[in-house]
Write an enzyme that holds these catalytic residues in place. Structure first.
Site, PDB file in Angstrom:
ATOM      1  N   GLY A 104      25.951  -0.944 -28.616  1.00  0.00           N
ATOM      2  CA  GLY A 104      25.769  -0.007 -29.723  1.00  0.00           C
ATOM      3  C   GLY A 104      27.033   0.795 -29.981  1.00  0.00           C
ATOM      4  CB  THR A 121      26.184   5.031 -22.726  1.00  0.00           C
ATOM      5  OG1 THR A 121      26.809   6.317 -22.887  1.00  0.00           O
ATOM      6  CG2 THR A 121      25.790   4.496 -24.088  1.00  0.00           C
ATOM      7  CB  ILE A 161      26.856   6.065  -3.472  1.00  0.00           C
ATOM      8  CG1 ILE A 161      25.922   6.534  -4.595  1.00  0.00           C
ATOM      9  CG2 ILE A 161      27.094   4.553  -3.561  1.00  0.00           C
ATOM     10  CD1 ILE A 161      26.422   6.284  -6.007  1.00  0.00           C
ATOM     11  CB  ALA A 194      17.254   7.991 -11.540  1.00  0.00           C
ATOM     12  CG  HIS A 254      -3.209  18.511  13.071  1.00  0.00           C
ATOM     13  ND1 HIS A 254      -1.914  18.764  13.466  1.00  0.00           N
ATOM     14  CD2 HIS A 254      -3.852  18.002  14.161  1.00  0.00           C
ATOM     15  CE1 HIS A 254      -1.790  18.442  14.754  1.00  0.00           C
ATOM     16  NE2 HIS A 254      -2.950  17.972  15.185  1.00  0.00           N
ATOM     17  CE  LYS A 295      27.920  -1.718 -21.561  1.00  0.00           C
ATOM     18  NZ  LYS A 295      29.297  -1.329 -21.600  1.00  0.00           N
ATOM     19  N   GLY A 302      16.637  -0.874 -17.657  1.00  0.00           N
ATOM     20  CA  GLY A 302      16.543  -0.134 -16.396  1.00  0.00           C
ATOM     21  C   GLY A 302      17.887   0.452 -15.967  1.00  0.00           C
ATOM     22  CG  MET A 304      26.398  12.241 -12.655  1.00  0.00           C
ATOM     23  SD  MET A 304      28.087  11.773 -12.436  1.00  0.00           S
ATOM     24  CE  MET A 304      28.196  10.323 -13.444  1.00  0.00           C
TER      25      MET A 304
HETATM   26  P1  FAD Z   1      22.382   4.400 -16.569  1.00  0.00           P
HETATM   27  O1  FAD Z   1      21.309   4.119 -15.604  1.00  0.00           O
HETATM   28  O2  FAD Z   1      23.781   4.188 -16.134  1.00  0.00           O
HETATM   29  O3  FAD Z   1      22.068   3.512 -17.844  1.00  0.00           O
HETATM   30  C1  FAD Z   1      22.925   3.443 -18.941  1.00  0.00           C
HETATM   31  C2  FAD Z   1      22.677   2.147 -19.675  1.00  0.00           C
HETATM   32  O4  FAD Z   1      23.407   2.170 -20.892  1.00  0.00           O
HETATM   33  C3  FAD Z   1      23.173   0.923 -18.914  1.00  0.00           C
HETATM   34  O5  FAD Z   1      22.134  -0.018 -18.801  1.00  0.00           O
HETATM   35  C4  FAD Z   1      24.319   0.385 -19.776  1.00  0.00           C
HETATM   36  O6  FAD Z   1      24.401  -1.038 -19.770  1.00  0.00           O
HETATM   37  C5  FAD Z   1      23.927   0.885 -21.165  1.00  0.00           C
HETATM   38  N1  FAD Z   1      25.058   1.037 -22.086  1.00  0.00           N
HETATM   39  C6  FAD Z   1      26.226   1.676 -21.861  1.00  0.00           C
HETATM   40  N2  FAD Z   1      26.994   1.659 -22.979  1.00  0.00           N
HETATM   41  C7  FAD Z   1      26.284   0.984 -23.924  1.00  0.00           C
HETATM   42  C8  FAD Z   1      26.525   0.652 -25.266  1.00  0.00           C
HETATM   43  N3  FAD Z   1      27.646   1.031 -25.901  1.00  0.00           N
HETATM   44  N4  FAD Z   1      25.587  -0.053 -25.926  1.00  0.00           N
HETATM   45  C9  FAD Z   1      24.432  -0.428 -25.318  1.00  0.00           C
HETATM   46  N5  FAD Z   1      24.144  -0.130 -24.053  1.00  0.00           N
HETATM   47  C10 FAD Z   1      25.057   0.587 -23.359  1.00  0.00           C
HETATM   48  N6  FAD Z   1      19.867   8.317  -8.486  1.00  0.00           N
HETATM   49  C11 FAD Z   1      18.728   8.825  -7.962  1.00  0.00           C
HETATM   50  O7  FAD Z   1      18.120   9.708  -8.555  1.00  0.00           O
HETATM   51  N7  FAD Z   1      18.243   8.371  -6.759  1.00  0.00           N
HETATM   52  C12 FAD Z   1      18.872   7.416  -6.052  1.00  0.00           C
HETATM   53  O8  FAD Z   1      18.410   7.018  -4.987  1.00  0.00           O
HETATM   54  C13 FAD Z   1      20.058   6.862  -6.574  1.00  0.00           C
HETATM   55  N8  FAD Z   1      20.724   5.899  -5.908  1.00  0.00           N
HETATM   56  C14 FAD Z   1      21.834   5.349  -6.459  1.00  0.00           C
HETATM   57  C15 FAD Z   1      22.498   4.350  -5.753  1.00  0.00           C
HETATM   58  C16 FAD Z   1      23.626   3.775  -6.276  1.00  0.00           C
HETATM   59  C17 FAD Z   1      24.322   2.682  -5.511  1.00  0.00           C
HETATM   60  C18 FAD Z   1      24.108   4.185  -7.558  1.00  0.00           C
HETATM   61  C19 FAD Z   1      25.321   3.542  -8.161  1.00  0.00           C
HETATM   62  C20 FAD Z   1      23.472   5.177  -8.259  1.00  0.00           C
HETATM   63  C21 FAD Z   1      22.332   5.773  -7.712  1.00  0.00           C
HETATM   64  N9  FAD Z   1      21.657   6.797  -8.379  1.00  0.00           N
HETATM   65  C22 FAD Z   1      20.528   7.345  -7.830  1.00  0.00           C
HETATM   66  C23 FAD Z   1      22.148   7.347  -9.665  1.00  0.00           C
HETATM   67  C24 FAD Z   1      21.349   6.783 -10.839  1.00  0.00           C
HETATM   68  O9  FAD Z   1      21.412   5.379 -10.821  1.00  0.00           O
HETATM   69  C25 FAD Z   1      21.888   7.330 -12.141  1.00  0.00           C
HETATM   70  O10 FAD Z   1      21.923   8.731 -12.085  1.00  0.00           O
HETATM   71  C26 FAD Z   1      21.002   6.921 -13.307  1.00  0.00           C
HETATM   72  O11 FAD Z   1      20.937   5.525 -13.414  1.00  0.00           O
HETATM   73  C27 FAD Z   1      21.531   7.512 -14.617  1.00  0.00           C
HETATM   74  O12 FAD Z   1      20.686   7.126 -15.644  1.00  0.00           O
HETATM   75  P2  FAD Z   1      21.212   7.020 -17.148  1.00  0.00           P
HETATM   76  O13 FAD Z   1      20.023   6.584 -17.933  1.00  0.00           O
HETATM   77  O14 FAD Z   1      21.903   8.254 -17.519  1.00  0.00           O
HETATM   78  O15 FAD Z   1      22.332   5.875 -17.128  1.00  0.00           O
END
Ligand code: FAD
Length: 472
Positions: free
Chosen positions: A119, A148, A189, A327, A451, A39, A43, A325
């Protein structure tokens, strides 16, 4: 992709964060016909408002900070140093753009159909996509994967306004360095954002409800990092509840009280960052009607081996199912989930999931920390080695921090490792792989390490487990 002629898929993924987009690519590699509904941005949080932009700003701000002070110790004098914050933010945006467009390219390469829109799950085999122009279409699928993610959690009494009271998203896009930044929450964070703005010249104070920073990480090393950040000018207040915030004459007044209620006070700031954690994003998915089970905090419940929810055919991974939580955790879950759908034996070994705080020095950890190992009544032995005794760290002028390795006292199996120091985020990979292979501390101690490298501190910590480190 908009109106597809054939909307029958093997897999429809909702969300293109690191969990969703990696799962989409892996599923396509496995021969599935895949659609990914997103949405907002390819990324997800990570590439757009999380991992990547924060690291871009951490890197830029650290360079500025070193040039302002630390670089002099290398015999380098810098005159007329100035900060162009607009350029710094623009560079960060460019980094984000190049990576997010890379996800689009990977989708095309792997023939993943991207559906921009929101979605909603209509049944265990149907996802409705609502596009920004109001048009709707329904995709049919054998499997649905919810990825999501999450959004910043707010405080009931201090709500985000995007201007004065910020979440990490806005704190990554400030166009002026605030004179004073108040950060509520001393998790990773909060500390990373505190570092960025403190290095760029803001006075930063952190209010934390608990009595320590970085709960969940090794107490000793988290304490060492806190002291290091204090030396950099960041102030910490522990055991404090931020109660309310009021905007008065362009300043924000945050009222606080101590946890036991015995003290109250207030702190003025130019900006307030609330970074107390993140909450699952499930709204508009329509899960209630489908009986997808969620826990009290709204995280979707899954079978932790298959990632299937309580509804057959609907799977979930990443931040939306809770746990760490991060990536890379979302990515591993995405891969494992689609491999399971394809009849393979994908799995995630949470015991060896590393976590990093990208401050300076960095704090990286994998496996058990000391308190957890002790709380589990494990008999352990510990080896530590300081970077102050590592040749490469000395050459770099980066001697702060140490490596700690925790091993089973009987079997010598490595149970955990903490690294506080330069490039800890890169170095933790060595121990992560070693642990995944079931290595003992002796395995690392007897392995060649070039080293002079920072990794020699890991070898020496492994040697220290059996009290035969060479350089201490
Ligand atoms: P997300 O990355 O949140 O992606 C979910 C996606 O789903 C989004 O793009 C959203 O728009 C989409 N979405 C939601 N609902 C719907 C819907 N109904 N229909 C269509 N699309 C939808 N993690 C690390 O491992 N290393 C780090 O250094 C790190 N630094 C971070 C720094 C910050 C400031 C923040 C906020 C987070 C950080 N994280 C880090 C955490 C990391 O970003 C998350 O753990 C990771 O992005 C989770 O991935 P995900 O795919 O589960 O969800």
């Amino acid at each position: 992709m908009n109106l597809a002629e054939n909307t029958q898929y093997d897999l429809v993924i909702i969300g293109a964060g690191p969990g969703g987009y990696v799962a989409a690519i892996r599923a396509a590699q496995l021969g599935m016909k895949v659609a990914c509904v997103e949405k907002q941005y390819l990324g997800g949080t990570c590439l757009n408002v999380g991992c990547i932009p924060s690291k871009a700003l951490l890197d830029s701000s650290q360079r500025y900070y070193e040039l302002k002070g630390d670089i002099a110790k290398h015999g380098i004098a810098v005159g007329n140093l100035s900060l162009d914050l607009h350029k710094m933010i623009a560079r960060k945006d460019d980094v984000v753009k190049s990576l997010t467009s890379g996800v689009g390219m990977l989708f095309r390469k792997n023939k993943v159909d991207h559906f921009p829109g929101t979605g909603a799950i209509k049944s265990a085999s149907q996802v409705e996509v609502s596009a920004a122009d109001g048009s709707k279409q329904t995709l049919s699928a054998k499997y649905i994967l919810i990825a999501t993610g999450s959004v910043p959690a707010g405080l009931p009494t201090i709500s985000f306004d995007g201007k004065n009271i910020l979440s990490s998203t806005e704190a990554l896009a400030l166009i002026e360095v605030p004179k004073k930044l108040l950060v509520v929450g001393a998790g990773y964070i909060g500390l990373e954002m505190s570092s960025v703005w403190s290095r760029l010249g803001a006075e930063v104070q952190v209010l934390e409800f608990l009595d320590r920073a970085l709960p969940g990480m090794d107490k000793e090393f988290a304490g060492l990092l806190q002291r290091s950040l204090e030396k950099q000018g960041i102030k910490f207040h522990f055991g404090v509840i931020a109660e309310s915030a009021k905007v008065e004459n362009g300043k924000i007044k945050v009222a606080w009280k101590s946890k036991d209620g015995s003290q109250t006070g207030s702190e003025d700031a130019d900006k307030v960052l609330v970074s107390i954690g993140r909450k699952p994003l499930t709204e508009s998915l329509g899960l209630e009607k489908l009986n997808v089970m969620m826990d009290k905090r709204g995280f979707i419940q899954v079978n932790t081996k298959t990632f299937e929810t309580s509804v057959r055919g609907i799977f979930a991974i990443g931040d939306v199912i809770g746990g760490l939580m991060l990536a890379h955790k979302a990515e591993e879950e995405g891969i494992a989930a689609v491999e399971r759908m394809a009849g393979q034996a994908g799995h995630v070994n949470y015991k060896h999931c590393p976590a990093v705080v990208y401050t300076h020095p960095e704090l990286a950890t994998v496996g058990l920390d000391e308190e957890t190992a002790k709380a589990q009544n494990l008999t352990i032995k510990i080896g530590k080695f300081p970077f102050a005794a590592n040749g490469r760290a000395k050459a770099m002028g980066e001697t702060e921090g140490s490596v700690k390795i925790i091993a089973d006292a009987k079997t010598d199996e490595i149970l955990g490792c903490q690294i506080l120091g330069p490039h800890a985020s890169d170095m933790i990979a060595e121990v992560t792989v070693a642990m995944e292979m079931g290595a003992s501390s002796e395995d690392i101690a007897r392995s060649f390490h070039a080293h002079p490298t920072l990794e020699e501190a890991i070898k020496e910590a492994a040697m220290a487990v059996d009290k035969h480190a060479i350089h201490i």
